[in-house]
Design an enzyme around this catalytic site. Structure first.
Site, PDB file in Angstrom:
ATOM      1  N   HIS A 242      33.773  29.364  44.783  1.00 57.71           N
ATOM      2  CA  HIS A 242      34.711  30.016  43.856  1.00 57.71           C
ATOM      3  C   HIS A 242      36.073  30.093  44.106  1.00 57.71           C
ATOM      4  CE1 HIS A 242      30.662  31.575  42.927  1.00 57.71           C
ATOM      5  NE2 HIS A 242      30.577  32.627  43.835  1.00 57.71           N
ATOM      6  N   ARG A 377      44.458  39.759  37.752  1.00 54.65           N
ATOM      7  CA  ARG A 377      43.454  40.652  38.498  1.00 54.65           C
ATOM      8  C   ARG A 377      42.148  40.098  37.713  1.00 54.65           C
ATOM      9  NH1 ARG A 377      44.369  45.217  36.809  1.00 54.65           N
ATOM     10  NH2 ARG A 377      46.179  45.723  37.696  1.00 54.65           N
TER      11      ARG A 377
HETATM   12  C1  BG6 Z   1      28.122  34.933  44.635  1.00 55.89           C
HETATM   13  C2  BG6 Z   1      27.967  35.232  46.075  1.00 55.89           C
HETATM   14  O1  BG6 Z   1      28.373  33.732  44.378  1.00 55.89           O
HETATM   15  O2  BG6 Z   1      29.281  35.672  43.980  1.00 55.89           O
HETATM   16  C3  BG6 Z   1      27.641  36.677  46.634  1.00 55.89           C
HETATM   17  O3  BG6 Z   1      26.718  34.637  46.623  1.00 55.89           O
HETATM   18  C4  BG6 Z   1      28.880  37.461  45.956  1.00 55.89           C
HETATM   19  O4  BG6 Z   1      27.627  36.795  48.133  1.00 55.89           O
HETATM   20  C5  BG6 Z   1      29.038  37.230  44.458  1.00 55.89           C
HETATM   21  O5  BG6 Z   1      28.524  38.748  45.955  1.00 55.89           O
HETATM   22  C6  BG6 Z   1      30.178  37.830  43.745  1.00 55.89           C
HETATM   23  O6  BG6 Z   1      30.157  37.815  42.215  1.00 55.89           O
HETATM   24  P1  BG6 Z   1      30.712  38.868  41.590  1.00 55.89           P
HETATM   25  O7  BG6 Z   1      30.802  38.337  40.271  1.00 55.89           O
HETATM   26  O8  BG6 Z   1      30.039  40.131  41.715  1.00 55.89           O
HETATM   27  O9  BG6 Z   1      32.089  39.208  41.938  1.00 55.89           O
END
Ligand code: BG6
Length: 490
Positions: A242, A377
């Site tokens: 990410h 943000r």
């Molecule tokens: C996922 C991770 O890809 O993204 C998780 O495996 C994490 O650990 C999640 O909690 C967070 O996603 P978002 O969209 O809720 O910020």
């Protein structure tokens, strides 16, 4: 559109992701009339279940995004009528063939149908499913596409093995590797912000930017996902995918066009220009339990699914460098952690000081605090703001560091679509801009694999931090070493 049929198969239909994200996203797309007229959805998993039981299972997680949607209940029923369930083993051609004949019935009388498989399953069965599904259930005359979820391996080696195996059954243009952060509104907006405004792009370089921070924090722990999480840790779970994807979009040169290949070519170049991540530029942490007001928040090791002496990091911060003409010497600080004090994801761009600032001596302006900072943000409370210095109105001369603020909630009425909605729709439309190409991942793994191995081989102990805190102190030292202060903690 009206003449084509689309069969969507969610493999791993009884899992958490399917329930929480995929079916609600599909329903939202149906509600918004974004699915073709002739669509049907098939849940596929091992457990035995009838269509009705399956519908009950997913119905509980469907919601209406639009608060004034009086027809929501009716739409849900219509949607559920298009959902079916097929039990089957993941590595069985025969079971996928049974699914295929059911799909063919559903697609009739139209002869041609497109088929989309969403693989919401653990990576160890990806390739078995890809093999059986493509062999026994792909579309005969329309397209067949597969959305695959991370983790795409846990290092360069396993990634390459997985990727080679997938290529034995699918072509690159059939594989949609999803990184749901790319489907978030503010991330899609990054290219608009940079390339459709005159005011930012000229400043977007080492000449004016001191550092860039990409920050992800969650105010909850691994809660129930410890078993999965422990095999990967926060660097693989969040940073290597990410946050690195955000960095690539942020730092890339202007692509030749908005075509998927042009954009992804530029992202790969950024990743290739990145230096290997060095062990001395990484800080790892793990949350421990914390008792407040008589109640105890459990530590990572209190999770029954986590091995007792695990040193898997639930927090990591690292400094990375993009060694090209635009970014040479600018630290990019990436930070991600679970069980911290708040849930936030943001990009912070800290600009340099104003050279020869006229107000420095006169007003005792704290130059560090008064430098401009652009904050994007991502969530929650999506928006963009720019910290600027402004004269406090009045007869005196006082300077206030305040915000030019574009908070989405106060500016736009529309409810933001969930990332999964956007990405599933893009896949249906064959738009690959927000999906990750194989070579992007290959380079991303190359940059992180050596440091991940070093951390593991040396048995680096994570710095413990209390549940709900601001994370390990080591992250401050890391930032300070690079002349940076974390913007979210300022
Ligand atoms: C996922 C991770 O890809 O993204 C998780 O495996 C994490 O650990 C999640 O909690 C967070 O996603 P978002 O969209 O809720 O910020």
């Amino acid at each position: 559109w009206d003449q084509s049929a689309l069969s969507i198969v969610v493999v791993g239909a009884s899992g958490d992701l399917a329930k929480k994200k995929i079916f609600p996203a599909l329903f939202a797309l149906y509600y918004e009339k974004m699915l073709p007229k002739n669509f049907k959805i098939y849940g596929y998993a091992r457990s035995k279940m009838g269509d009705e039981e399956f519908r009950d299972l997913i119905a509980s997680s469907l919601t209406c995004r639009l608060t004034d949607a009086s027809d929501c209940g009716k739409k849900m029923d219509e949607f559920l009528d298009r959902c079916f369930y097929q039990a089957g083993q993941y590595a069985s051609d025969a079971d996928f063939a049974a699914l295929a004949s059911r799909m063919a019935e559903g697609e009739a009388p139209l002869e041609c149908a497109d088929r989309l498989f969403y693989l919401s399953i653990p990576p160890n069965i990806f390739t078995a499913v890809a093999a059986s599904a493509s062999k026994a259930a792909s579309s005969k005359c329309g397209w067949t596409r597969m959305i695959v979820e991370k983790p795409f391996g846990r290092d360069s080696e396993s990634f390459c093995a997985l990727s080679d195996e997938l290529y034995r059954h699918l072509r690159e243009d059939q594989i949609y590797r999803i990184d749901h952060y790319l489907g978030k509104e503010l991330i899609e907006n990054l290219t608009v912000l940079r390339f459709a405004n005159l005011v930012f792009e000229p400043l977007w370089s080492r000449q004016y930017i001191r550092n860039v921070q990409v920050i992800f924090s969650e105010n909850f722990g691994t809660e129930g996902r410890g078993g999965y999480f422990d095999q990967y840790g926060i660097v693989r779970d969040v940073i290597q995918n990410h946050l690195l994807q955000i960095l690539a979009l942020f730092a890339m040169e202007q692509p030749a066009s908005l075509d998927a290949e042009d954009i992804r070519n530029e992202k790969v170049k950024v990743l290739k220009s990145m230096a290997q991540v060095r062990l001395e530029d990484v800080v790892v942490g793990q949350y421990r339990s914390r008792t407040t007001r008589g109640s105890t928040l459990p530590g990572y090791l209190d999770d029954d699914t986590v091995p007792p002496n695990s040193i898997t990091p639930t927090f990591a911060a690292c400094a990375v460098f993009v060694n090209n003409a635009r970014w040479d010497g600018v630290p990019f600080l990436l930070k991600a952690g679970k069980a911290l004090h708040s849930r936030v994801a943001e990009i912070r761009v800290q600009f340099r000081h104003v050279p020869g600032n006229l107000y420095r001596n006169k007003l005792g302006l704290d130059l560090d605090k008064a430098t401009n900072e652009l904050v994007i943000r991502i969530q929650p409370n999506e928006g963009i703001y720019l910290k600027v210095n402004n004269k406090v109105p009045g007869l005196g001369l006082r300077i206030d560091t305040t915000r030019l603020d574009l908070t989405y909630k106060s500016k736009y009425e529309a409810t933001l679509p969930d990332a999964y909605e956007r990405l599933i729709l893009d896949c249906i439309n064959g738009d690959r801009r927000l999906f990750i190409r194989n070579d992007e991942l290959e380079v991303a793994w190359e940059k992180f694999t050596p440091v991940l191995k070093e951390l593991e081989e040396r048995g680096v102990q994570p710095e413990l931090y209390p549940y709900g805190s601001r994370g390990p102190v080591g992250a401050h030292y890391l930032a300070a070493k690079h002349g940076v202060r974390w913007g979210d903690l300022a």
